[in-house]
Design a protein around this motif. Structure first.
Motif, PDB file in Angstrom:
ATOM      1  N   GLN A   1       0.758  -1.059  -0.094  1.00 27.39           N
ATOM      2  CA  GLN A   1       0.091  -0.090   0.042  1.00 27.39           C
ATOM      3  C   GLN A   1       0.935   1.271   0.002  1.00 27.39           C
ATOM      4  O   GLN A   1       1.487   1.552   1.045  1.00 27.39           O
TER       5      GLN A   1
ATOM      6  N   SER B   1       0.416   4.277   0.013  1.00 31.02           N
ATOM      7  CA  SER B   1      -0.083   5.552   0.851  1.00 31.02           C
ATOM      8  C   SER B   1       0.926   5.576   2.396  1.00 31.02           C
ATOM      9  O   SER B   1       0.881   6.568   2.957  1.00 31.02           O
ATOM     10  N   GLU B   2       0.981   4.243   2.740  1.00 28.62           N
ATOM     11  CA  GLU B   2       1.731   4.204   4.172  1.00 28.62           C
ATOM     12  C   GLU B   2       3.139   4.612   4.006  1.00 28.62           C
ATOM     13  O   GLU B   2       3.811   5.282   4.640  1.00 28.62           O
TER      14      GLU B   2
ATOM     15  N   LYS C   1       3.238   8.702   3.875  1.00 27.24           N
ATOM     16  CA  LYS C   1       3.252   9.100   4.942  1.00 27.24           C
ATOM     17  C   LYS C   1       4.571   9.457   5.738  1.00 27.24           C
ATOM     18  O   LYS C   1       4.855  10.679   6.012  1.00 27.24           O
TER      19      LYS C   1
ATOM     20  N   THR D   1      -6.915   8.333   4.887  1.00 25.73           N
ATOM     21  CA  THR D   1      -5.367   8.463   4.839  1.00 25.73           C
ATOM     22  C   THR D   1      -5.320  10.104   4.348  1.00 25.73           C
ATOM     23  O   THR D   1      -4.190  10.700   5.097  1.00 25.73           O
TER      24      THR D   1
ATOM     25  N   TRP E   1       1.703  11.575  12.985  1.00 26.24           N
ATOM     26  CA  TRP E   1       1.257  10.296  12.317  1.00 26.24           C
ATOM     27  C   TRP E   1       0.595   9.185  13.268  1.00 26.24           C
ATOM     28  O   TRP E   1      -0.481   8.897  13.051  1.00 26.24           O
TER      29      TRP E   1
ATOM     30  N   GLN F   1      -3.725   9.045  13.712  1.00 25.69           N
ATOM     31  CA  GLN F   1      -4.395   7.888  13.054  1.00 25.69           C
ATOM     32  C   GLN F   1      -4.914   6.968  14.128  1.00 25.69           C
ATOM     33  O   GLN F   1      -6.002   6.458  13.849  1.00 25.69           O
TER      34      GLN F   1
ATOM     35  N   PRO G   1      -2.864   1.963  14.428  1.00 27.63           N
ATOM     36  CA  PRO G   1      -1.441   1.612  14.336  1.00 27.63           C
ATOM     37  C   PRO G   1      -0.913   0.792  15.096  1.00 27.63           C
ATOM     38  O   PRO G   1      -1.170   0.676  16.423  1.00 27.63           O
TER      39      PRO G   1
ATOM     40  N   THR H   1       2.212  -3.559   5.338  1.00 24.62           N
ATOM     41  CA  THR H   1       2.747  -2.416   5.045  1.00 24.62           C
ATOM     42  C   THR H   1       2.720  -1.227   6.074  1.00 24.62           C
ATOM     43  O   THR H   1       3.660  -0.681   6.167  1.00 24.62           O
ATOM     44  N   SER H   2       1.790  -1.219   6.712  1.00 21.85           N
ATOM     45  CA  SER H   2       1.581  -0.125   7.791  1.00 21.85           C
ATOM     46  C   SER H   2       2.540  -0.206   8.567  1.00 21.85           C
ATOM     47  O   SER H   2       3.114   0.528   9.299  1.00 21.85           O
TER      48      SER H   2
ATOM     49  N   LEU I   1       5.523   2.229   9.704  1.00 19.93           N
ATOM     50  CA  LEU I   1       5.499   2.743  11.077  1.00 19.93           C
ATOM     51  C   LEU I   1       6.832   2.495  11.937  1.00 19.93           C
ATOM     52  O   LEU I   1       7.472   3.359  12.580  1.00 19.93           O
TER      53      LEU I   1
END
Length: 357
Positions: A110, A112-113, A116, A163, A311, A315, A335, A342-343, A347
């Motif tokens: 993903q 978008s992760e 960020k 997001t 972040w 979230q 989180p 992916t997240s 992170l």
């Protein structure tokens, strides 16, 4: 230079990871069995992602943070390029009507992760480079808005409002801490509200989510189903919970029990006490992260630290508040707790940079 690692921050991170792993193992039993015929499918995948994340955390923690400033533009442009690839047929994968994933064999990614993390680093480098010019309308405000507009367009096209919300909060916090003018912040806030309501009016499902937030009782089997089932789960847990593994809602009543809705399962199984302990862990992480920002040696490291804290905390707040019916429902992971390789990987990279600072 030999620097001692922040033991408290690291301990909180590991506690959150273990908490998440335990809850995914519990919350995902029925969902995993229904979808994949393996009650621990999500647990195994998350364990794999977490393992990669922990290794990267300790590697990144040893990399001097100025390195990220040097590659900030390349890293950010790479994130934007990957964000564009999700729309290309055969490369991007459409799931639940959204173009958010890239598929590589059995693995999904993903972008978008990654965005960020790269945005935090890029904005910190950009703002430090501008210096006092960040207060200027043309040299500071306009470039900042241009960056946000590009990101906003790509995220809305996916679409991924959750997001987008987190990304805007990250960017605004960095811009505010940098010493920007309050008039510029007010202008962005006003414009943001106009854009938000315009986006809600453009898509019926967004309006449905807003209406189900205001009146969740009107359509409990339709648009209000998820939030009603989540509130039922949280309410059933009471103070002490039904016990770990004893959730009823996870048996295909509550949608997305290992991702968006996992906090509801936590409330059901571990009760108010378990939910409060989790929230306190996020608060402690935020406090420790802000202490890092306060004592950071320069503006770049200070802005990066602030971005990392916002972040995680924003979230977490959006996920918990939306699944608890405090704000309109949005599909965004909790989180370190929700399922998503992916997240957790990005992170952990972010937290590695924070530990280095």
């Amino acid at each position: 230079m030999n620097k001692k690692i922040d033991g408290i921050l690291l301990a909180v991170l590991l506690a959150l990871l273990v908490f998440g792993l335990v809850m995914i193992a519990s919350a995902g039993v029925a969902y995993s069995m229904t979808r994949f015929g393996d009650p621990y499918f999500f647990f195994k995948r998350q364990l794999f992602g977490m393992g990669i994340g922990i290794v990267l955390l300790f590697i990144v923690q040893k990399i001097s943070y100025p390195f990220w400033k040097k590659i900030s533009l390349v890293f950010f442009m790479m994130s934007l390029a990957l964000l564009v690839l999700v729309f290309i047929p055969g490369i991007g994968t459409k799931i639940y009507g959204a173009n958010r994933w890239l598929q590589f064999g059995p693995l999904s990614f993903q972008p978008s992760e990654m965005l960020k993390l790269s945005l935090i680093i890029y904005l910190a480098a950009l703002i430090e480079g501008r210096g006092e010019k960040i207060k200027d309308f043309f040299d500071g405000f306009i470039p900042f808005i241009a960056v946000l507009s590009i990101i906003g367009f790509l995220l809305i096209k996916q679409p991924d409002m959750g997001t987008l919300g987190v990304t805007i909060l990250i960017a605004l916090s960095i811009f505010f801490v940098s010493g920007s003018r309050l008039s510029h912040m007010a202008l962005m806030g006003s414009a943001g509200l106009v854009v938000f309501f315009a986006l809600v009016k453009m898509e019926s499902y967004r309006m449905d989510r807003l209406l189900s937030f205001i009146h969740p009782e009107l359509d409990p089997q339709g648009v209000g189903y998820q939030v009603n089932q989540a509130l039922l789960a949280i309410g059933s847990g009471g103070i002490f919970g039904l016990g770990l593994g004893s959730s009823i809602q996870k048996f295909n009543y509550l949608p997305e029990p290992v991702s968006d809705s996992i906090f509801a399962i936590i409330g059901e199984e571990l009760g108010m006490i378990g939910a409060v302990i989790l929230i306190l862990l996020f608060v402690l992480l935020a406090i420790r992260g802000l202490q890092v920002a306060i004592h950071a040696p320069n503006m770049f490291s200070q802005l990066v630290a602030v971005g990392m804290v916002v972040w995680v905390f924003s979230q977490a707040f959006i996920n918990i508040a939306s699944i608890s019916g405090l704000i309109p429902l949005t599909g965004i992971p909790l989180p370190f707790i929700s399922y998503g390789g992916t997240s957790v990987v990005f992170l952990m990279i972010g937290m590695g940079i924070l530990l280095n600072i």
